[in-house]
Design an enzyme around this catalytic site. Structure first.
Site, PDB file in Angstrom:
ATOM      1  CD  GLU A  33      -3.118  -1.106   2.089  1.00 24.80           C
ATOM      2  OE1 GLU A  33      -2.973  -0.426   3.122  1.00 24.80           O
ATOM      3  OE2 GLU A  33      -4.163  -1.742   1.844  1.00 24.80           O
ATOM      4  CD  GLU A  70      -4.276  -5.728   2.255  1.00 20.77           C
ATOM      5  OE1 GLU A  70      -5.108  -5.080   2.924  1.00 20.77           O
ATOM      6  OE2 GLU A  70      -3.055  -5.617   2.385  1.00 20.77           O
TER       7      GLU A  70
END
Ligand code: CA
Length: 460
Positions: A234, A336
């Site tokens: 991320e 995710e």
């Protein structure tokens, strides 16, 4: 089954709609878009209209997924839709599961069972349920100077090796998720590993290259079937303490070089993944990818975090995947995602997702969780994506909600953060405690698999 004939009829109609529209809005999330996300979607349609030519927008397939509890017949159909196969899935379509916390869960005394109530390795249960890929995060050194773990799974390299070997033994491939930090790395923080603190950019690049190559070497030596490597986690706003995109790209190039080299040395085809989140509105993330491409980074695919309660509707998610394929020539997958099956808290540490986060069309039930996954897979597949990883489907309570479980979390690292993390991450005390994810697992609080885990088999 009650209403079976009705279901079959609707399912047939649903498939026909799918063929015609590419399953636009096949989830009932359409009904649940907020004004804000609707605005995003409108902007998206304007900007990426070419991507949407065949999409009907507000499709009428809500009858297939049901409108909620007010319509019993619709609900019956919704409960069954997730049990249908998805047409046209590639043989190697990714049915992924992040199980990073599994080892410390086991050390904390958590037991997992099969459907007959026999104790069974959760990894075997996942493999038997159709999961073919395991994702494992890796932190460089998640310990303080006295060897106390920071928590959140204490996910060092030996943990990844141990879980990776077990996953490989069950025939699943492994995605290694390097955070290039000693603890959680996300859009809010990308703290440089202790050992790299004070280094210049070139020194840090060199250290990252060595670390990547050495870690992957150890994983391969142990027999772990690594299929993909995430260089960073991320990293929208930076990585390893660097915030300028040019600097981040330098670090990524060092990671990419290490993966390519070891891939060649070991004769393994390893996909290099860059991982972003916050895909809605899409312009931000697409601009970042453009910079990677223009900066000459050698990578294969994009991993995207997509939590439906935070990251916009499924149409936006689909458009991001399509755009990445059409404009950058890269494949993308969901790295995710998650959805809750209950609003209960299992361990006395409040959960991240609660009633106000529910997406319309997906109640906090086992069926709601399974329906969400089915719709997500359908949409990712129709957008040309490679697959989906569910995040932490086995992160369970280590003790009852009315007990003080803090000693266990502290000792084994089975909560979000231990008290030992604060020296490294000054904000760790804010999320010190247990699992805020226990209502989003594929096992109940006692370790018994949920019916929703069968959705992976049904989709195939
Ligand atoms: Ca909890």
């Amino acid at each position: 089954m009650k209403h079976k004939s009705v279901y079959l009829l609707v399912a047939t109609a649903f498939l026909a709609v799918c063929v015609m529209t590419g399953c636009a809005g096949s989830g009932s999330t359409d009904a649940g878009v907020t004004e804000e996300t609707a605005k995003d979607a409108a902007a998206a349609n304007a900007i990426f209209s070419a991507d949407n030519e065949t999409e009907g927008g507000d499709s009428s397939d809500s009858s297939a997924t049901g409108e909620g509890e007010a319509e019993p017949e619709g609900k019956e159909v919704e409960m069954e839709t997730w049990k249908t196969a998805i047409e046209g899935l590639a043989e190697d379509f990714i049915f992924g599961m992040d199980v990073s916390s599994l080892l410390v869960e086991e050390k904390s005394g958590v037991k997992y069972y099969d459907f007959d109530g026999n104790e069974q390795d959760a990894l075997k249960t996942f493999a038997d349920s159709g999961i073919n890929y395991i994702r494992l995060r890796v932190w460089n050194d998640p310990y303080d100077e006295n060897g106390n773990g920071y928590g959140g799974g204490n996910n060092d390299l030996p943990t990844a090796i141990e879980l990776g070997k077990r996953a490989t033994g069950y025939g699943m491939k492994v995605l290694v998720d390097f955070h290039y930090s000693d603890f959680w790395a996300d859009p809010q923080k990308q703290i440089v590993p202790k050992a790299w603190k004070g280094m210049s950019l070139s020194e840090k690049s060199s250290a990252l290259y060595d670390y990547t190559k050495d870690s992957l070497g150890q994983l391969f030596d142990a027999g772990v079937d690594v299929g993909m490597v995430q260089i960073g986690n991320e990293i929208n706003n930076g990585m390893s303490g660097e915030t300028k995109i040019e600097n981040v790209i330098e670090l990524l190039k060092a990671g990419s070089k290490a993966v390519r080299e070891i891939s060649s040395e070991r004769g393994k085809d390893i996909g290099i993944v860059v991982h972003y989140t916050d895909i809605s509105p899409k312009e931000g993330v697409l601009a970042l990818i453009e910079k990677l491409v223009n900066g000459g980074l050698d990578f294969d695919m994009m991993g995207l975090s997509y939590y439906p309660f935070w990251h916009g509707d499924m149409d936006n998610m689909k458009n991001v995947i399509k755009y990445i394929g059409e404009h950058f020539g890269k494949k993308a997958f969901i790295a995710e995602t998650s959805y809750c099956y209950t609003l209960e808290d299992g361990d006395g540490f409040g959960n991240r997702v609660s009633k106000s986060d529910l997406v319309e069309g997906y109640p906090a039930t086992i069926e709601g969780q399974a329906s969400y996954m089915h719709d997500l897979y359908q949409n990712v597949n129709s957008a040309g994506g490679l697959g989906v990883f569910y995040w932490e489907g086995a992160w369970l309570p280590v003790g009852p909600a009315n007990a003080d479980n803090s000693l266990i979390w502290e000792k084994y690292g089975s909560g979000w953060a231990s008290s030992f993390a604060s020296d490294y991450d000054k904000d760790a005390a804010k999320y010190y405690g247990g699992s805020s994810w226990d209502n989003q697992a594929f096992f109940d609080f006692g370790g018994h698999p949920l019916e929703s885990i069968k959705v992976f088999k049904y989709m195939k």
